[in-house]
Design a protein around this motif. Structure first.
Motif, PDB file in Angstrom:
ATOM      1  N   ALA A 194       0.841  -1.196   0.000  1.00 10.41           N
ATOM      2  CA  ALA A 194       0.000   0.000   0.000  1.00 10.41           C
ATOM      3  C   ALA A 194       0.873   1.243   0.000  1.00 10.41           C
ATOM      4  N   ARG A 195       0.390   2.271  -0.643  1.00 13.71           N
ATOM      5  CA  ARG A 195       1.107   3.537  -0.662  1.00 13.71           C
ATOM      6  C   ARG A 195       0.619   4.397   0.498  1.00 13.71           C
ATOM      7  N   GLN A 196       1.529   5.093   1.131  1.00  9.24           N
ATOM      8  CA  GLN A 196       1.186   5.978   2.236  1.00  9.24           C
ATOM      9  C   GLN A 196       0.707   7.317   1.683  1.00  9.24           C
ATOM     10  N   GLY A 197       0.146   8.152   2.536  1.00  9.38           N
ATOM     11  CA  GLY A 197      -0.248   9.492   2.124  1.00  9.38           C
ATOM     12  C   GLY A 197      -1.673   9.571   1.624  1.00  9.38           C
ATOM     13  N   GLY A 198      -2.527   8.626   1.977  1.00  8.83           N
ATOM     14  CA  GLY A 198      -3.937   8.725   1.618  1.00  8.83           C
ATOM     15  C   GLY A 198      -4.276   8.197   0.238  1.00  8.83           C
ATOM     16  N   ALA A 199      -3.344   7.531  -0.418  1.00 10.29           N
ATOM     17  CA  ALA A 199      -3.643   6.970  -1.729  1.00 10.29           C
ATOM     18  C   ALA A 199      -4.620   5.809  -1.579  1.00 10.29           C
ATOM     19  N   ALA A 200      -5.442   5.621  -2.558  1.00 10.25           N
ATOM     20  CA  ALA A 200      -6.427   4.535  -2.523  1.00 10.25           C
ATOM     21  C   ALA A 200      -5.722   3.190  -2.603  1.00 10.25           C
ATOM     22  N   VAL A 201      -6.221   2.240  -1.837  1.00 12.41           N
ATOM     23  CA  VAL A 201      -5.666   0.899  -1.814  1.00 12.41           C
ATOM     24  C   VAL A 201      -6.771  -0.063  -2.200  1.00 12.41           C
ATOM     25  N   ARG A 202      -6.521  -0.903  -3.184  1.00 13.65           N
ATOM     26  CA  ARG A 202      -7.502  -1.905  -3.600  1.00 13.65           C
ATOM     27  C   ARG A 202      -7.369  -3.098  -2.674  1.00 13.65           C
ATOM     28  N   VAL A 203      -8.431  -3.432  -1.977  1.00 10.59           N
ATOM     29  CA  VAL A 203      -8.419  -4.551  -1.050  1.00 10.59           C
ATOM     30  C   VAL A 203      -8.871  -5.790  -1.804  1.00 10.59           C
ATOM     31  N   ARG A 204      -8.021  -6.830  -1.807  1.00 16.97           N
ATOM     32  CA  ARG A 204      -8.378  -8.068  -2.487  1.00 16.97           C
ATOM     33  C   ARG A 204      -9.041  -9.014  -1.497  1.00 16.97           C
ATOM     34  N   ALA A 205     -10.093  -9.663  -1.947  1.00 18.37           N
ATOM     35  CA  ALA A 205     -10.787 -10.600  -1.076  1.00 18.37           C
ATOM     36  C   ALA A 205     -11.460 -11.672  -1.915  1.00 18.37           C
ATOM     37  N   LYS A 206     -11.860 -12.756  -1.263  1.00 17.50           N
ATOM     38  CA  LYS A 206     -12.554 -13.836  -1.957  1.00 17.50           C
ATOM     39  C   LYS A 206     -13.987 -13.440  -2.277  1.00 17.50           C
ATOM     40  N   LEU A 207     -14.601 -12.637  -1.436  1.00 17.53           N
ATOM     41  CA  LEU A 207     -15.994 -12.239  -1.628  1.00 17.53           C
ATOM     42  C   LEU A 207     -16.072 -10.830  -2.188  1.00 17.53           C
ATOM     43  N   GLU A 208     -16.977 -10.638  -3.102  1.00 19.98           N
ATOM     44  CA  GLU A 208     -17.202  -9.321  -3.694  1.00 19.98           C
ATOM     45  C   GLU A 208     -18.604  -8.845  -3.335  1.00 19.98           C
ATOM     46  N   VAL A 209     -18.825  -7.548  -3.431  1.00 18.39           N
ATOM     47  CA  VAL A 209     -20.149  -6.979  -3.172  1.00 18.39           C
ATOM     48  C   VAL A 209     -21.133  -7.574  -4.177  1.00 18.39           C
ATOM     49  N   GLY A 210     -22.278  -8.046  -3.681  1.00 20.16           N
ATOM     50  CA  GLY A 210     -23.293  -8.650  -4.535  1.00 20.16           C
ATOM     51  C   GLY A 210     -23.288 -10.169  -4.525  1.00 20.16           C
ATOM     52  N   ASP A 211     -22.236 -10.792  -3.964  1.00 21.68           N
ATOM     53  CA  ASP A 211     -22.178 -12.254  -3.898  1.00 21.68           C
ATOM     54  C   ASP A 211     -23.247 -12.787  -2.949  1.00 21.68           C
ATOM     55  N   LYS A 212     -23.901 -13.868  -3.352  1.00 23.07           N
ATOM     56  CA  LYS A 212     -24.840 -14.568  -2.474  1.00 23.07           C
ATOM     57  C   LYS A 212     -24.017 -15.467  -1.561  1.00 23.07           C
ATOM     58  N   VAL A 213     -24.266 -15.379  -0.258  1.00 25.66           N
ATOM     59  CA  VAL A 213     -23.499 -16.162   0.705  1.00 25.66           C
ATOM     60  C   VAL A 213     -24.421 -16.878   1.678  1.00 25.66           C
TER      61      VAL A 213
ATOM     62  N   ARG B  94     -17.112 -12.171   9.398  1.00 25.70           N
ATOM     63  CA  ARG B  94     -15.774 -12.483   8.911  1.00 25.70           C
ATOM     64  C   ARG B  94     -15.885 -13.414   7.705  1.00 25.70           C
ATOM     65  N   GLU B  95     -14.804 -13.515   6.968  1.00 33.38           N
ATOM     66  CA  GLU B  95     -14.788 -14.336   5.759  1.00 33.38           C
ATOM     67  C   GLU B  95     -14.954 -15.833   6.069  1.00 33.38           C
ATOM     68  N   ASP B  96     -14.472 -16.274   7.234  1.00 31.98           N
ATOM     69  CA  ASP B  96     -14.568 -17.690   7.571  1.00 31.98           C
ATOM     70  C   ASP B  96     -15.937 -18.093   8.103  1.00 31.98           C
ATOM     71  N   GLU B  97     -16.851 -17.152   8.280  1.00 27.57           N
ATOM     72  CA  GLU B  97     -18.188 -17.459   8.770  1.00 27.57           C
ATOM     73  C   GLU B  97     -19.205 -17.672   7.642  1.00 27.57           C
ATOM     74  N   VAL B  98     -18.822 -17.337   6.407  1.00 26.78           N
ATOM     75  CA  VAL B  98     -19.738 -17.456   5.276  1.00 26.78           C
ATOM     76  C   VAL B  98     -19.057 -18.170   4.112  1.00 26.78           C
ATOM     77  N   GLU B  99     -19.878 -18.693   3.194  1.00 30.21           N
ATOM     78  CA  GLU B  99     -19.351 -19.276   1.952  1.00 30.21           C
ATOM     79  C   GLU B  99     -20.258 -18.850   0.794  1.00 30.21           C
ATOM     80  N   VAL B 100     -19.670 -18.763  -0.380  1.00 29.27           N
ATOM     81  CA  VAL B 100     -20.420 -18.352  -1.566  1.00 29.27           C
ATOM     82  C   VAL B 100     -21.375 -19.468  -1.971  1.00 29.27           C
ATOM     83  N   VAL B 101     -22.621 -19.092  -2.294  1.00 27.58           N
ATOM     84  CA  VAL B 101     -23.628 -20.071  -2.700  1.00 27.58           C
ATOM     85  C   VAL B 101     -23.607 -20.196  -4.206  1.00 27.58           C
TER      86      VAL B 101
END
Length: 127
Positions: free
Chosen positions: A35-54, A120-127
Motif C-alpha cells: 500500500a502507498r502511504q499518504g492517503g492513496a487509494a488501496v484496492r483490497v483483495r478478497a474472496k468475496l465481492e459486493v453482490g455475492d450470495k453467501v 468475517r470471511e470464515d463465517e460465510v461461503e459463496v452459494v
C-alpha cells in the motif's frame, strides 16, 4: 517503593491489573503490504465481492434482528448477500475485525426487508 496512605503503590497497580477480564485487541497501525502511504487509494483483495450470495456456515448469534425484540437468533444456514466491505472506507483501507457487511432477509417479513450483519470471511461461503 513509595508508600501512599498505607498502601503499597506497586501492589495496588498489580492487583488492579490482575482483575482485568477483557479480551486483548490487536489494531492494525500500518497499511497492508504494497500500500502507498499518504492517503492513496488501496484496492483490497478478497474472496468475496459486493453482490455475492453467501450462506452463513458458522454459528453466529445476533440480538439485533428486527421483529425478534432482542431475543438471540442463530444465523447458521441463512442466506444473504454481501452488501459492502467494512474495511474499505472511500477507497482507503481501514482495520476491521468483521470485514463484510451481509444483508440477510428478515424471516417471514411480507415486504422482504433485510438487516445488516458484520461477518468475517470464515463465517460465510459463496452459494
Amino acid at each position: 517503593a513509595p508508600e501512599c496512605a498505607g498502601i503499597n503503590t506497586m501492589s495496588a497497580l498489580a492487583s488492579s491489573a490482575s482483575t482485568f477480564t477483557g479480551r486483548a485487541v490487536r489494531v492494525a497501525v500500518t497499511a497492508p503490504r504494497g500500500a502507498r502511504q499518504g492517503g492513496a487509494a488501496v484496492r483490497v483483495r478478497a474472496k468475496l465481492e459486493v453482490g455475492d450470495k453467501v450462506k452463513v456456515t458458522a454459528k453466529v448469534v445476533v440480538f439485533h434482528m428486527p421483529l425478534s425484540r432482542g431475543a438471540a437468533t442463530d444465523l447458521q444456514g441463512m442466506v444473504g448477500e454481501v452488501a459492502s466491505r467494512a474495511d474499505d472506507f472511500n477507497g482507503k483501507y481501514i482495520s476491521a475485525t468483521f470485514e463484510y457487511k451481509v444483508a440477510i432477509p428478515i424471516p417471514d417479513h411480507v415486504k422482504g426487508k433485510t438487516f445488516i450483519v458484520h461477518m468475517r470471511e470464515d463465517e460465510v461461503e459463496v452459494v
